[in-house]
Design an enzyme around this catalytic site. Structure first.
Site, PDB file in Angstrom:
ATOM      1  N   LEU A 162      -4.317   6.225  41.625  1.00 35.67           N
ATOM      2  CA  LEU A 162      -3.318   7.028  40.908  1.00 35.67           C
ATOM      3  C   LEU A 162      -1.917   6.462  41.016  1.00 35.67           C
ATOM      4  O   LEU A 162      -1.089   6.664  40.138  1.00 35.67           O
ATOM      5  CB  LEU A 162      -3.294   8.453  41.473  1.00 35.67           C
ATOM      6  CG  LEU A 162      -4.484   9.344  41.143  1.00 35.67           C
ATOM      7  CD1 LEU A 162      -4.257  10.726  41.730  1.00 35.67           C
ATOM      8  CD2 LEU A 162      -4.670   9.423  39.633  1.00 35.67           C
ATOM      9  N   LYS A 163      -1.621   5.763  42.098  1.00 39.37           N
ATOM     10  CA  LYS A 163      -0.246   5.326  42.322  1.00 39.37           C
ATOM     11  C   LYS A 163       0.003   3.898  41.865  1.00 39.37           C
ATOM     12  O   LYS A 163       1.041   3.321  42.173  1.00 39.37           O
ATOM     13  CB  LYS A 163       0.125   5.502  43.800  1.00 39.37           C
ATOM     14  CG  LYS A 163       0.176   6.987  44.148  1.00 39.37           C
ATOM     15  CD  LYS A 163       0.830   7.271  45.467  1.00 39.37           C
ATOM     16  CE  LYS A 163       1.026   8.788  45.600  1.00 39.37           C
ATOM     17  NZ  LYS A 163       1.417   9.214  46.924  1.00 39.37           N
ATOM     18  N   THR A 164      -0.947   3.324  41.160  1.00 43.58           N
ATOM     19  CA  THR A 164      -0.735   1.956  40.688  1.00 43.58           C
ATOM     20  C   THR A 164      -0.248   1.966  39.248  1.00 43.58           C
ATOM     21  O   THR A 164      -0.890   2.486  38.346  1.00 43.58           O
ATOM     22  CB  THR A 164      -2.022   1.130  40.807  1.00 43.58           C
ATOM     23  OG1 THR A 164      -2.455   1.185  42.160  1.00 43.58           O
ATOM     24  CG2 THR A 164      -1.764  -0.321  40.442  1.00 43.58           C
TER      25      THR A 164
END
Ligand SMILES: [Zn+2]
Lengths: 332, 368
Positions: free
Chosen positions: A107-109
């Site tokens: 999700l944080k890429t």
């Protein structure tokens, strides 16, 4: 992120014998070299081989997926994958299905979301994206990339159907977490920015509605900076005087206020603090000081009294800021 | 104002050790940094530099190796020249020239080019190998229709971080030719939110890092260009007051700054937010003792600075930015717990030690 499952190496795979792997050239004295796993080294060696030959094929899709799953920030693997998809005419809904899976793990890429934007620019299947994002935000309700992507979907495709249920969605996000600033921001985006539709011309009524909404939320959580910032945003955007809210704010600032004589009538426009609320609220003191500052003249002394109480007692970490406000007042 | 007596010393040897370990090698779990190695190198070398321990903390041959490795990432492509993040997509084999793009995807990257130039300036490289014309044409090729910059030529991957790095390079070159500044400014302005900060793209939530990149970009534009822009690039008084308010609001009870309203403090935002305040002439509003106290708790027991107290690892990014924040604090005259916290002054716009920024500007503006 490394894979813990052992994958078959391409170097052992007869189907890849026709590709010449290219090892990474890292000079004689590499700086900050990464101790790659065998799987990553193998996959990227073959990826470099493919970059050189320019091959675009089904197996390249598999190869880029393998690289991406090990390193979702490998922007070239993403870029090459996208070009391969276009070259092969790969069904884009399959790509989205795969991306749903990869997004959940990363999700944080940044690149995960950028690739999705590229695919959506082709498919234009925006409605189903909104549903997917509800699920993703359920895992992490403040994920910056997810919100940014939702804002892109809405503003980029921007048809009325897409916007229709957005306010309901924001309402439910804020019901779940009244302190979620991302949701407050999204509310502003929907009602005052990209979400403004033809026929929404009655801005005054909207501002009134949103001021009331903010007041109600503030009465539930008087120290929630997100709600106060939103309220300020609505007032600024609609050109509403802060002083028109003084009657509502005073009790939160612990001030008796000039309107106290009306307080025996229940005022649905001005919900009162709940019993036991932690008061005075810093944001309310700040708000009232702003009101007095604007009124100027003798009122400036009242503003200074509030700034002093913020500096000395209620918000000491911002002592210098409140002192600065006090010094600067009346000089602008 | 007194700092809490329990504030530990700044663990200088530990921070040097952490960065030198990273320069020596990163574990396989850090494979996500493969496409941004040069940035890691910058944070590590920058940490040594801010501590004033570059010379005593490394040997001349090490610095020579770092310099050489960074130059190995310099690549001339069909879109112009700059630096790549590392050799991860270089397809040349032994003996082949790697200073020219080895395939269509082997291109310079704007963010990496910025970090390379600063790193080389720290290492006192004369930057003579830079081809100014080629560098400018690379940057120009990255400007998009909407005014933003993509990280690599031909990509649609753009946000305010890239605008910042491009602007920093123009400033160092002292040459903005061929860039559509008004369009770039209007993109930045579209990223402004009602809270007074800036989001990563237009319409996004205010965030400390992107607010820094927005403000630093707006305030790097040369005076002569500034005065002709309508609407003006710099903030109006009302906007400035709103931004200062939002920025100081991010300092939390924990002492550090959060990146967004209502989030927990994180060491890197101590830099992004307080540098933003400096740019707006309001750096004196930071509660320095609280920042120092917070940093003291973010120091990791084995060296380096973590993003928050109690984290189980430090990293060069948070280490460098924490020290950069402390540098700004030192320059503002913060009351320091002891001498160990005293750091070299920093240029808040270029995010480099003052004399490194001067070096970079002198060498770059003279580049051919
Ligand atoms: Zn951080």
């Amino acid at each position: 992120m490394t894979t813990t499952t052992t994958t078959d190496l391409y170097s052992d795979d007869p189907q890849w014998v026709d590709v010449t792997p290219i090892p990474q050239y890292d000079g004689i004295n590499p700086v900050a070299p990464i101790l790659y796993t065998d799987e990553y080294k193998d996959a990227t060696d073959y990826f470099r081989g493919v970059l050189k030959s320019g091959e675009k094929s089904e197996r390249v899709l598999e190869l880029t997926e393998r690289v991406i799953r090990m390193n979702p920030a490998h922007y070239t693997a993403w870029q090459y994958r996208y070009q391969t998809i276009l070259a092969l005419g790969t069904p884009l809904d399959e790509e989205i299905t795969l991306m749903n899976d990869i997004a959940m793990d990363h999700l944080k890429t940044y690149q995960v979301w950028h690739h999705r934007r590229l695919i959506l620019t082709q498919t234009k299947q925006a409605a189903q994206e909104l549903a997917f994002l509800v699920k993703v935000l359920g895992l992490d309700n403040k994920n910056y990339h997810t919100w940014a992507y939702r804002q892109w979907i809405l503003s980029h495709f921007s048809d009325d159907d897409l916007w229709r249920h957005e306010l309901e969605f924001v309402d439910s996000m804020l019901r779940d977490d009244i302190r979620n600033n991302s949701a407050w921001h999204h509310r502003f985006f929907v009602l005052f920015e990209a979400g403004v539709r033809a026929g929404d011309e009655d801005r005054e009524a909207l501002a009134r509605q949103e001021i009331l909404y903010s007041k109600e939320r503030i009465s539930l959580a008087p120290n929630n900076a997100s709600a106060w910032n939103y309220l300020r945003g609505v007032l600024d955007r609609s050109g509403t005087e802060y002083s028109s809210l003084a009657g509502f704010v005073e009790p939160y600032a612990g001030l008796p206020g000039p309107t106290a004589s009306d307080a025996d009538t229940i005022d649905t426009e001005n919900p009162a603090p709940q019993p036991g609320a932690r008061l005075p609220s810093v944001a309310a003191l700040e708000f009232m000081a702003d009101v007095y500052e604007k009124q100027g003249g003798e009122r400036l002394a009242d503003a200074r009294k509030l700034w002093t109480s913020l500096a000395r007692e209620h918000d000491t970490i911002r002592q210098k800021y409140w002192e600065y406000r006090s010094t600067a007042a009346g000089k602008l | 104002m007194f700092s809490s007596p329990s504030t530990p010393q700044l663990q200088r040897p530990g921070h040097v050790r952490h960065c030198k370990y990273c320069l020596f090698g990163l574990p396989g779990t850090q494979v996500g940094l493969d496409a941004s190695r040069l940035a890691i190198v910058f944070y590590c070398i920058g940490t040594l530099d801010l501590l004033g321990l570059l010379d005593s903390g490394s040997k001349p041959h090490e610095r020579e190796e770092w310099r050489r490795w960074i130059w190995e990432q310099y690549v001339v492509s069909e879109h112009g020249a700059g630096f790549r993040p590392g050799p991860f997509v270089v397809t040349a084999v032994d003996g082949e020239d790697k200073s020219r793009s080895t395939n269509a995807h082997d291109t310079p990257h704007i963010i990496m080019t910025y970090t390379a130039v600063i790193s080389l300036s720290i290492l006192q490289d004369d930057l003579k190998r830079l081809d100014k014309k080629q560098l400018l044409s690379f940057l120009r090729s990255c400007q998009r229709e909407d005014g933003s910059f993509s990280t690599i030529p031909g990509s649609t991957d753009s946000d305010l971080r890239t605008t910042y790095c491009a602007f920093a390079i123009f400033k160092m070159l002292d040459d903005w030719s061929g860039i559509d500044i008004p369009r770039a400014v209007s993109y930045i302005q579209r990223c402004r939110s009602y809270e007074g900060g800036y989001g990563q793209y237009p319409w996004n939530e205010a965030q400390g890092g992107t607010t820094y990149t927005a403000l630093a970009s707006l305030y790097m534009i040369p005076e002569a260009v500034q005065s002709s822009l309508r609407p003006q690039a710099r903030l109006t008084d009302v906007e400035r007051a709103q931004s200062v308010r939002w920025l100081v609001q991010q300092q939390t009870e924990a002492g550090g700054f959060s990146g967004r309203t209502g989030k927990e403090a994180d060491a890197c935002y101590c830099f992004w937010c307080s540098a933003s305040l400096d740019i707006l002439g309001a750096g004196h509003l930071v509660d320095e003792s609280a920042v120092i106290g917070f940093m003291g708790q973010c120091q990791f027991k084995f060296g380096g600075i973590a993003k928050a107290p109690g984290e189980d690892a430090a990293d060069p990014y948070h280490t460098y930015l924490s020290l950069a924040a402390l540098s700004l604090g030192t320059a503002r005259g913060a009351t320091l717990p002891d001498e160990s916290w005293k750091l070299e002054p920093l240029n808040p716009l270029l995010n480099a030690r003052t004399s490194v920024a001067e070096w970079a500007q002198a060498k770059m503006s003279n580049a051919q």
